[in-house]
Design an enzyme around this catalytic site. Structure first.
Site, short mmCIF file in Angstrom:
data_model
loop_
_atom_site.label_atom_id
_atom_site.label_comp_id
_atom_site.label_asym_id
_atom_site.label_seq_id
_atom_site.Cartn_x
_atom_site.Cartn_y
_atom_site.Cartn_z
CD GLU A 154 -13.04 -3.81 5.73
OE1 GLU A 154 -14.21 -3.47 5.53
OE2 GLU A 154 -12.74 -4.75 6.51
CG LEU A 156 -10.27 -6.16 4.29
CD1 LEU A 156 -8.99 -6.53 3.58
CD2 LEU A 156 -11.45 -6.32 3.36
CB CYS A 266 -2.29 -1.14 5.00
SG CYS A 266 -3.67 -1.42 3.87
CE LYS A 327 -1.72 -10.20 4.83
NZ LYS A 327 -2.55 -9.79 5.94
NE ARG A 334 -1.17 -2.94 -3.18
CZ ARG A 334 -2.45 -2.57 -3.04
NH1 ARG A 334 -2.85 -1.38 -3.47
NH2 ARG A 334 -3.34 -3.37 -2.50
N1 LIG Z 1 -5.66 -3.74 1.00
C1 LIG Z 1 -5.94 -3.85 2.29
O1 LIG Z 1 -5.62 -4.84 2.95
C2 LIG Z 1 -6.69 -2.74 2.99
C3 LIG Z 1 -7.25 -3.00 4.24
C4 LIG Z 1 -7.95 -1.98 4.88
C5 LIG Z 1 -8.04 -0.72 4.28
N2 LIG Z 1 -7.47 -0.50 3.08
C6 LIG Z 1 -7.63 0.82 2.47
O2 LIG Z 1 -8.67 0.73 1.50
C7 LIG Z 1 -8.40 1.59 0.38
C8 LIG Z 1 -8.38 0.76 -0.90
O3 LIG Z 1 -7.32 -0.17 -0.80
P1 LIG Z 1 -7.15 -1.37 -1.83
O4 LIG Z 1 -6.01 -2.20 -1.35
O5 LIG Z 1 -8.47 -1.99 -2.09
O6 LIG Z 1 -6.70 -0.54 -3.13
P2 LIG Z 1 -6.56 -1.06 -4.63
O7 LIG Z 1 -5.48 -0.25 -5.24
O8 LIG Z 1 -6.48 -2.55 -4.66
O9 LIG Z 1 -7.96 -0.66 -5.30
C9 LIG Z 1 -8.37 0.65 -5.51
C10 LIG Z 1 -9.28 0.67 -6.73
O10 LIG Z 1 -9.84 1.96 -6.87
C11 LIG Z 1 -9.99 2.22 -8.26
N3 LIG Z 1 -10.19 3.67 -8.48
C12 LIG Z 1 -9.32 4.68 -8.39
N4 LIG Z 1 -9.92 5.85 -8.68
C13 LIG Z 1 -11.23 5.56 -8.95
C14 LIG Z 1 -12.36 6.33 -9.32
N5 LIG Z 1 -12.28 7.66 -9.45
N6 LIG Z 1 -13.53 5.71 -9.54
C15 LIG Z 1 -13.63 4.36 -9.40
N7 LIG Z 1 -12.59 3.57 -9.05
C16 LIG Z 1 -11.40 4.16 -8.83
C17 LIG Z 1 -8.69 1.67 -8.83
O11 LIG Z 1 -8.79 1.46 -10.23
C18 LIG Z 1 -8.56 0.37 -8.04
O12 LIG Z 1 -9.19 -0.70 -8.69
C19 LIG Z 1 -7.09 2.28 0.72
O13 LIG Z 1 -7.36 3.49 1.36
C20 LIG Z 1 -6.42 1.33 1.70
O14 LIG Z 1 -5.53 1.98 2.56
C21 LIG Z 1 -6.81 -1.49 2.40
#
Ligand SMILES: NC(=O)c1ccc[n+]([C@@H]2O[C@H](COP(=O)([O-])OP(=O)(O)OC[C@H]3O[C@@H](n4cnc5c(N)ncnc54)[C@H](O)[C@@H]3O)[C@@H](O)[C@H]2O)c1
Length: 456
Positions: A154, A156, A266, A327, A334
């Site tokens: 992703e 975004l 990230c 930002k 975070r």
């Molecule tokens: N935040 C960003 O801008 C962004 C952009 C691109 C990629 N990513 C990547 O995407 C991934 C998720 O990032 P995020 O910012 O959405 O994380 P986040 O911490 O906001 O959300 C992760 C969610 O996963 C849930 N979770 C954990 N273990 C679980 C399980 N076993 N079953 C179901 N749910 C579970 C948590 O409760 C939480 O709600 C990461 O690898 C991150 O690096 C993030």
């Protein structure tokens, strides 16, 4: 199509809402019961512009629902997205426990063909581990079931996540099996109408593409911050240098703003995770480590300027902080530069009056009842009686402040600008001691005129 999303955070929730908006039937699964209860009540656990209205619309039309029931999730979707967190482990590598936990649960409940889609940012080789985990869980049940694992990183950006998902620059699909790639391409068809944005490649290349994109962006920032520090010492203005180099189309204007360090969930973790991946195959990346070190140093720059200005006597000083989120347009703190800054101010005996348009409740959650932190409802309130103002996040509402009012509210007219929002000459004309990032010899004693930006 029927879609299940594991993880309802920034990525999972945006993915789920956008896929539902396009007409799919989406079930979001999360193991955080409070988060699911909140979502079921129609509330959002995060601030993301526009997300509330599309979640509301999708919920009302019953195309988007939420559960903690893993079995229901596996039964629901042809696509099983994994969008759980991949935080940093102690050694800097990505902690895959949540990803592998979801993989195991999928294997424990899988009955018919599923496309398992890795959306979390993960080290190269993770899809193979996910596949093995699912397979092991299926075999443990003594059954057989078919599935494919694809990588679909992703890209975004928080704060513009809906636009990025709805109108992506690219949709990277890493698949070693054409059937799975075709199915996922079909799912993305509605976001792909203007021109083909799908880029299909091998799974490992897709996994690396995500790390490469974030590492490149982080490198650009650290490069500019390094240059800013050099410019400051040489009496040059980095803002002029920025425009001067950005005009070269090979360089471009995007993402070359100097500042007080990158943050978020990230860049810091992904740069370190890529370095760890590289170490694991015996290639020790000098560049990635430098990018991280420069960033860590940059997060100290504002504090060092403040400390120098006040002759290392911060005890009892009140510092107004504008911007807590890492930002603008997000409440995510975070890795935010505001955190090490405030913590350093507190350690030196200072107090903080902070304002952020959307991150106040997140700050309250993180810092609780900290006697040295007053969270203010308005930007002006934060200035009231403060010894100096520090700008950490470049929210739009900070761009054109009423300088006379600002001067009246502050106990002394001093501004440390971590985002170079203002013209140093104008600030000096209004009687401020003004310190940006990389703008000439900007450290001066109180009352002296800084030379930064004077050459403009
Ligand atoms: N935040 C960003 O801008 C962004 C952009 C691109 C990629 N990513 C990547 O995407 C991934 C998720 O990032 P995020 O910012 O959405 O994380 P986040 O911490 O906001 O959300 C992760 C969610 O996963 C849930 N979770 C954990 N273990 C679980 C399980 N076993 N079953 C179901 N749910 C579970 C948590 O409760 C939480 O709600 C990461 O690898 C991150 O690096 C993030």
């Amino acid at each position: 199509m029927r879609v299940t999303i594991f993880g309802s955070g920034y990525v999972g929730l945006v993915t789920g809402a956008c896929l539902a908006e396009a007409g799919n039937d989406v079930l979001c699964v999360d193991n955080d019961t409070e988060k699911i209860a909140l979502l079921e009540r129609g509330e959002l656990p995060i601030y993301e512009p526009g997300l509330d209205s599309i979640v509301e619309r999708a919920r009302k039309s019953a195309r988007l629902s939420f559960t903690t029931d893993v079995a229901a999730g596996v039964a629901h979707g042809l696509f099983q997205f994994i969008s759980v967190g991949t935080p940093q482990d102690e050694d800097g590598s990505a902690d895959l426990q949540y990803v592998l936990e979801v993989a195991r649960s999928i294997g424990e409940h899988l009955r018919e063909y599923r496309v398992v889609v890795g959306k979390s940012t993960v080290p190269v080789g993770t899809a193979d581990r996910v596949k093995a985990e699912i397979q092991a869980a299926i075999e443990k049940r003594g059954v057989s079931a078919e599935f494919d694992v694809v990588s679909n990183p992703e890209f975004l950006k928080e704060g513009a996540a809906l636009d990025d998902f709805m109108k992506p620059d690219r949709i990277v699909i890493g698949a070693n099996n054409p059937r799975a790639a075709k199915l996922l391409t079909e799912l993305y068809d509605p976001f792909n109408r203007n021109h083909d944005r799908v880029i299909i490649m091998g799974v490992r290349s897709a996994e690396l593409t995500k790390y490469a994109a974030n590492a490149m962006l982080a490198t650009k920032i650290s490069f500019m911050n390094e240059l800013a520090n050099i410019a400051e010492r040489l009496g040059a203005d980095i803002e002029n240098v920025r425009v001067g180099i950005g005009s070269d189309p090979r360089i471009g204007y995007d993402f070359i703003y100097p500042g007080c360090g990158y943050g978020g969930s990230c860049f810091p973790k992904d740069v370190q995770a890529l370095a760890a991946c590289s170490d694991a195959v015996d290639y020790h990346s000098e560049l990635l480590k430098a990018v991280e070190n420069v960033n860590n140093r940059q997060k100290q720059v504002l504090f060092n300027k403040i400390q120098t200005y006040f002759n290392e006597r911060l005890k009892g000083k009140v510092i107004a902080v504008w911007g807590l989120a890492f930002k603008p347009e997000t409440d995510d703190m975070r890795g935010a530069a505001s955190r090490p800054l405030m913590e350093a101010l507190w350690a030196a005996g200072g107090r903080v009056r902070a304002y952020d348009p959307v991150a106040l409740s997140e700050a309250r959650r993180i810092y609780g009842d900290n006697a040295s932190l007053v969270l203010c409802e308005t930007a002006e309130d934060a200035l009231d009686g403060a010894d100096a103002l520090v700008i950490v996040t470049e929210w739009r509402e900070f761009r054109s402040p009423d300088l006379d009012r600002m001067k009246k509210l502050l106990k002394s007219p001093v501004v440390f600008d971590g985002r170079n929002l203002y013209d140093p000459v104008l600030m000096n004309q209004h009687g401020f001691d003004y310190f940006g990032i990389g703008r000439g010899s900007s450290i001066v004693a109180p009352g002296e005129t800084p030379t930064d930006g004077g050459e403009a």
